[in-house]
Design an enzyme around this catalytic site. Sequence first.
Site, PDB file in Angstrom:
ATOM      1  N   ASP A   1       0.810  -1.225   0.000  1.00  0.00           N
ATOM      2  CA  ASP A   1       0.000   0.000   0.000  1.00  0.00           C
ATOM      3  C   ASP A   1       0.843   1.275   0.000  1.00  0.00           C
ATOM      4  OD1 ASP A   1      -2.297  -1.629   0.171  1.00  0.00           O
ATOM      5  OD2 ASP A   1      -1.986  -1.781   2.331  1.00  0.00           O
TER       6      ASP A   1
ATOM      7  N   LYS B   1       2.194   1.939  -5.178  1.00  0.00           N
ATOM      8  CA  LYS B   1       2.877   1.401  -6.364  1.00  0.00           C
ATOM      9  C   LYS B   1       2.004   1.519  -7.612  1.00  0.00           C
ATOM     10  CE  LYS B   1       3.251  -2.609  -4.413  1.00  0.00           C
ATOM     11  NZ  LYS B   1       2.861  -2.328  -3.030  1.00  0.00           N
TER      12      LYS B   1
ATOM     13  N   GLY C   1      -4.055  -4.637  -4.012  1.00  0.00           N
ATOM     14  CA  GLY C   1      -5.115  -3.716  -4.405  1.00  0.00           C
ATOM     15  C   GLY C   1      -4.468  -2.442  -4.886  1.00  0.00           C
ATOM     16  N   HIS C   2      -4.535  -2.186  -6.181  1.00  0.00           N
ATOM     17  CA  HIS C   2      -3.859  -1.024  -6.740  1.00  0.00           C
ATOM     18  C   HIS C   2      -4.896  -0.060  -7.308  1.00  0.00           C
ATOM     19  CE1 HIS C   2      -0.148  -3.798  -7.367  1.00  0.00           C
ATOM     20  NE2 HIS C   2      -0.206  -3.301  -6.155  1.00  0.00           N
TER      21      HIS C   2
ATOM     22  N   GLN D   1       2.492  -6.317  -2.930  1.00  0.00           N
ATOM     23  CA  GLN D   1       2.800  -6.295  -1.486  1.00  0.00           C
ATOM     24  C   GLN D   1       4.043  -5.416  -1.245  1.00  0.00           C
ATOM     25  OE1 GLN D   1       1.926  -9.729  -2.829  1.00  0.00           O
ATOM     26  NE2 GLN D   1      -0.027  -8.769  -2.495  1.00  0.00           N
TER      27      GLN D   1
HETATM   28  P1  IMP Z   1      -2.235 -12.691   2.514  1.00  0.00           P
HETATM   29  O1  IMP Z   1      -1.254 -12.229   1.490  1.00  0.00           O
HETATM   30  O2  IMP Z   1      -3.681 -12.459   2.115  1.00  0.00           O
HETATM   31  O3  IMP Z   1      -1.991 -14.101   2.948  1.00  0.00           O
HETATM   32  O4  IMP Z   1      -2.041 -11.788   3.833  1.00  0.00           O
HETATM   33  C1  IMP Z   1      -0.845 -11.841   4.612  1.00  0.00           C
HETATM   34  C2  IMP Z   1      -0.518 -10.461   5.168  1.00  0.00           C
HETATM   35  O5  IMP Z   1      -0.114  -9.600   4.120  1.00  0.00           O
HETATM   36  C3  IMP Z   1      -1.689  -9.759   5.853  1.00  0.00           C
HETATM   37  O6  IMP Z   1      -1.179  -8.963   6.911  1.00  0.00           O
HETATM   38  C4  IMP Z   1      -2.240  -8.863   4.766  1.00  0.00           C
HETATM   39  O7  IMP Z   1      -2.940  -7.763   5.282  1.00  0.00           O
HETATM   40  C5  IMP Z   1      -0.953  -8.448   4.082  1.00  0.00           C
HETATM   41  N1  IMP Z   1      -1.115  -8.093   2.659  1.00  0.00           N
HETATM   42  C6  IMP Z   1      -1.217  -8.939   1.617  1.00  0.00           C
HETATM   43  N2  IMP Z   1      -1.292  -8.261   0.466  1.00  0.00           N
HETATM   44  C7  IMP Z   1      -1.218  -6.969   0.769  1.00  0.00           C
HETATM   45  C8  IMP Z   1      -1.202  -5.774  -0.016  1.00  0.00           C
HETATM   46  O8  IMP Z   1      -1.258  -5.777  -1.254  1.00  0.00           O
HETATM   47  N3  IMP Z   1      -1.102  -4.604   0.678  1.00  0.00           N
HETATM   48  C9  IMP Z   1      -0.984  -4.577   2.030  1.00  0.00           C
HETATM   49  N4  IMP Z   1      -0.990  -5.663   2.806  1.00  0.00           N
HETATM   50  C10 IMP Z   1      -1.098  -6.851   2.172  1.00  0.00           C
END
Ligand code: IMP
Length: 426
Positions: A12, A15, A39-40, A220
């Site tokens: 977040d 990007k 989420g972009h 991420q």
């Molecule tokens: P997962 O990727 O859904 O398994 O989540 C694992 C951790 O990564 C959690 O704390 C999510 O909130 C965080 N996370 C995963 N993708 C994103 C992203 O694109 N932005 C921010 N946090 C993310």
Amino acid sequence: MICVVLGLQFGDEGKGKVTDFLSDRFDVVVRFNGGGNAGHTVVDEGKTYKFHLLPSGSLRASTVVLGNGMVIDPAALIKEMEGVENLTTRTRVVISKMAHVVTPIHKTLDSKEEQLRGRLSIGTTAQGIGPTYEDKYARTGIRMMDLLDRDIIRDKIETIYRMKEKLLEDTIYSSAAEREKVVEELYQTGRKLGAFLEYSEDLIYNEYRKGSSIIFEGAQGTMLDIDFGMYPYVTSSNALSGALSLGAGFPFRKVNTVMGVVKAYVSRVGAGPFPTELTGAAADHLRDLGHEYGTTTGRPRRVGWLDLPMLKYAIRLNDVDTIALTKLDTLGQMNEINVCTAYYRDGKPLDHIPRTLSESSGLDLRFRSFEPWGKIEPDNDGIMNYEDLPESARNYVEFIEKELGVKVGLISMGESRKSTIDRMKH
Ligand code: IMP
């Protein structure tokens, strides 16, 4: 020009905006990790797009690639593709045959696993990311090319079910008819997506040989990397620049520029260590100013001050050449502004950043304060020059550059493309 853009914090960082801004300089845009957890937000001619699977550069690049390192919910991808007018007529969309498929069963497993983790629950996005990568490494995963064959899908769904039966026995998937429904739905997505499936590493390499410019877009952020983040509070893929070699099949040595995206403060969704976290009214104020709510889940994000030790670590791991600094306008509106410059414990500076909850407790953080610069008003066209920024904002930028030893090449101050200062041109 071959470039990679990636987040240096907890995701977040903005990007999407940065890749979209740069994408008219690139022919090909490639994603290489993660899936619908990303989420972009991209704003184009007043219209807001929220991409989860498509690369953010999809609105402007001529070729868009979803690499093998991704995990893809095919039904969600079809919906996302249909949401962009004329996407497939004006853009070549390529999906790696080898990317892994997220099914509804994986999403159910994600929630089940979270319940079982109890105190160690991660706060995942519930998009099935972890369980899909589990199946990939267990060699039971469904790959995008499998979607073209109903029998293969069925075999794999049944295998996954047998291996995870204990977790799934009290869900709808204990019914063979429900599993068959999943098989059929996946097969139908395969019929729609079949035309886009390729061995994308070959396409990327051919584009490279032709001299095309390519931008790799990380999802991420570095501190969510499965190895180098704050395990277990991480995602299930590698999120570093080098991960593009494995997640897209392109040699990292051929990359010319690594751009690290840094939000002017820090946000994090989900559980885990966050040394510079703010609480109370200041946190609420920053969250509201920055609209810090998850793009994928809508969850309020945790927020805190910029953390320079963490950024030094991320810059080293990713070999960052240039920083894109986002949300400088948001931070300026806080009543006070601080930056963490060092971690101390028992009066001694730490020579590594804390990686676990226990390592991050009892820390003594050192901060440097900055004069708030207030709201930044771009002129009517939204265009600004660096020299027009308030002095205290420039002090902030230059302090970061000096401490990190990396130039801030882009400064983003709002969602529209025009509210971006490009210092790389000089
Ligand atoms: P997962 O990727 O859904 O398994 O989540 C694992 C951790 O990564 C959690 O704390 C999510 O909130 C965080 N996370 C995963 N993708 C994103 C992203 O694109 N932005 C921010 N946090 C993310």
